[in-house]
Write an enzyme that holds these catalytic residues in place. Structure first.
Site, short mmCIF file in Angstrom:
data_model
loop_
_atom_site.label_atom_id
_atom_site.label_comp_id
_atom_site.label_asym_id
_atom_site.label_seq_id
_atom_site.Cartn_x
_atom_site.Cartn_y
_atom_site.Cartn_z
N ASN A 1 -91.15 128.52 -9.01
CA ASN A 1 -89.90 128.32 -8.74
C ASN A 1 -89.53 127.63 -9.83
OD1 ASN A 1 -87.38 128.82 -8.52
ND2 ASN A 1 -86.75 127.70 -6.53
N TRP A 2 -88.85 128.51 -10.79
CA TRP A 2 -88.41 128.18 -12.23
C TRP A 2 -87.03 127.40 -12.50
CZ3 TRP A 2 -91.09 131.47 -16.76
CH2 TRP A 2 -92.66 132.35 -16.39
N LYS A 3 -86.62 128.16 -10.90
CA LYS A 3 -85.00 127.23 -11.60
C LYS A 3 -83.92 128.12 -12.64
CE LYS A 3 -86.19 123.29 -8.27
NZ LYS A 3 -85.72 122.26 -7.27
N HIS B 1 -82.58 129.38 -0.86
CA HIS B 1 -82.78 127.53 -1.73
C HIS B 1 -82.08 126.87 -1.57
CE1 HIS B 1 -84.06 125.03 -4.11
NE2 HIS B 1 -85.26 125.54 -4.10
N GLU C 1 -80.35 124.47 -3.20
CA GLU C 1 -79.64 124.70 -4.21
C GLU C 1 -78.29 125.51 -3.40
OE1 GLU C 1 -82.06 124.43 -7.35
OE2 GLU C 1 -83.03 122.27 -7.02
N GLU D 1 -88.77 123.21 3.87
CA GLU D 1 -88.28 122.68 2.26
C GLU D 1 -87.62 121.58 2.57
OE1 GLU D 1 -88.91 124.18 -2.08
OE2 GLU D 1 -87.03 125.45 -1.50
N GLY E 1 -87.09 118.11 -6.25
CA GLY E 1 -86.47 117.25 -7.19
C GLY E 1 -86.80 116.15 -7.27
N SER F 1 -91.12 118.46 -3.99
CA SER F 1 -92.20 117.88 -5.20
C SER F 1 -93.77 118.24 -4.31
CB SER F 1 -91.98 116.09 -4.75
OG SER F 1 -90.26 115.84 -5.27
N GLY G 1 -91.20 123.70 -7.28
CA GLY G 1 -90.16 124.15 -8.28
C GLY G 1 -90.56 123.50 -9.33
N GLY G 2 -91.00 121.79 -10.17
CA GLY G 2 -90.73 121.03 -11.40
C GLY G 2 -92.68 121.65 -11.77
C1 PEP Z 1 -88.15 123.83 -5.07
O1 PEP Z 1 -87.81 124.22 -5.91
O2 PEP Z 1 -88.07 124.79 -4.36
C2 PEP Z 1 -89.02 123.05 -5.27
C3 PEP Z 1 -89.41 122.24 -3.95
O3 PEP Z 1 -89.09 121.82 -7.02
P1 PEP Z 1 -89.76 121.06 -6.03
O4 PEP Z 1 -91.00 121.18 -6.63
O5 PEP Z 1 -89.06 120.85 -8.26
O6 PEP Z 1 -89.48 119.52 -5.80
#
Ligand code: PEP
Length: 265
Positions: free
Chosen positions: A16-18, A106, A108, A178, A184, A224, A245-246
């Protein structure tokens, strides 16, 4: 209910590049990822990337031109097919771009943009109706976990977000557990806690949609995920993949997560 990972549940590793990477950077990232992964790396795992909307056409073009075995994903959509919804993107538009997976609900989106379970439910329906696979995100806050309400929160989200969805559709979809406090933040749920919640989600699916759906639905862990913790998380029987994500923004890191098997003890 805890089951052995089976060939029925091919792991899915999703990036997930957000709101990161303009379309030039997106092209570079998918090209680097394609270079970092060998054809055999895809033998036991499905891979998807979820760029911002403005990058989808560019990434689709690279995937098609270079025959990259990575599925294209989106991060969100509206539930209507077309109409006066300024700023929104419809499932039909995504399907036309060969999008296979759409992240829905999600945290967010829920926390920053006020998405409710009812909206998420409509999105799940519309993504399925457009022939794509929803990745439904669920998870608790730190306060909810500390108050012993994590399972109740997740159960409520599953119940409401999947209201009216038929068993064969649930069987084919993806649920991402999640924990919000792990997204994040660099904090990861222990693999035991992640496994426990993923097994609990599978037990909810079993109770409501039956054993076929429970055996087939893929349940990802997200929060993470990094090259260092992916092997252990992925060793757990009810964790069928990762929503990253990251670490998915850096092609080499994401490729190492896709190749988690090589680093398992
Ligand atoms: C996500 O964007 O769903 C996520 C889990 O981000 P991260 O891996 O950065 O925690």
């Amino acid at each position: 209910m805890s089951t052995q990972k089976s060939e029925r549940r091919r792991p899915l590793i999703s990036g997930n590049w957000k709101m990161n990477h303009n379309h030039f950077e997106a092209i570079q990232t998918i090209q680097k990822l394609a270079y970092a992964l060998n054809p055999e790396d895809y033998d036991h795992v499905d891979v998807s990337v979820h760029p911002p909307f403005t990058d989808l056409r560019s990434v689709q073009t690279v995937i098609q031109a270079d025959d990259v075995p990575v599925a294209l994903g989106a991060q969100n959509c509206h539930w209507e097919t077309s109409g006066a919804f300024t700023g929104e993107i419809s499932p039909a538009m995504l399907a036309k771009l060969d999008v296979s997976y759409v992240i829905v609900g999600h945290s967010e989106r829920r926390e920053l943009f006020g998405e409710t379970d009812e909206m998420v439910n409509r999105k799940v329906d519309s993504v399925l109706a457009a022939g794509m696979t929803p990745i439904l995100c669920v998870g608790e806050t730190l306060d909810e976990r500390q108050a012993g309400r994590a399972e109740a929160k997740v159960a409520g989200q599953i119940e409401a977000s999947l209201a009216g969805v038929k068993a064969e559709m649930v069987a084919a979809m993806v649920i991402a557990y999640e924990p919000i406090w792990a997204i994040g933040t660099g904090e990861t749920a222990t693999s035991a806690d992640a496994q426990q919640m993923c097994a609990y989600i599978r037990s909810l699916v079993l109770a409501k949609w039956g054993s076929g759906a429970a055996e087939s639905v893929r349940i990802q862990y997200g929060g993470s995920v990094k090259p260092s913790n992916a092997p252990e998380l992925m060793s757990r029987p009810d964790i069928d993949g990762a929503l990253v994500g990251g670490a998915s923004l850096v092609a080499d890191d994401f490729a190492r997560i896709v190749n988690y098997r090589l680093y398992q003890a």
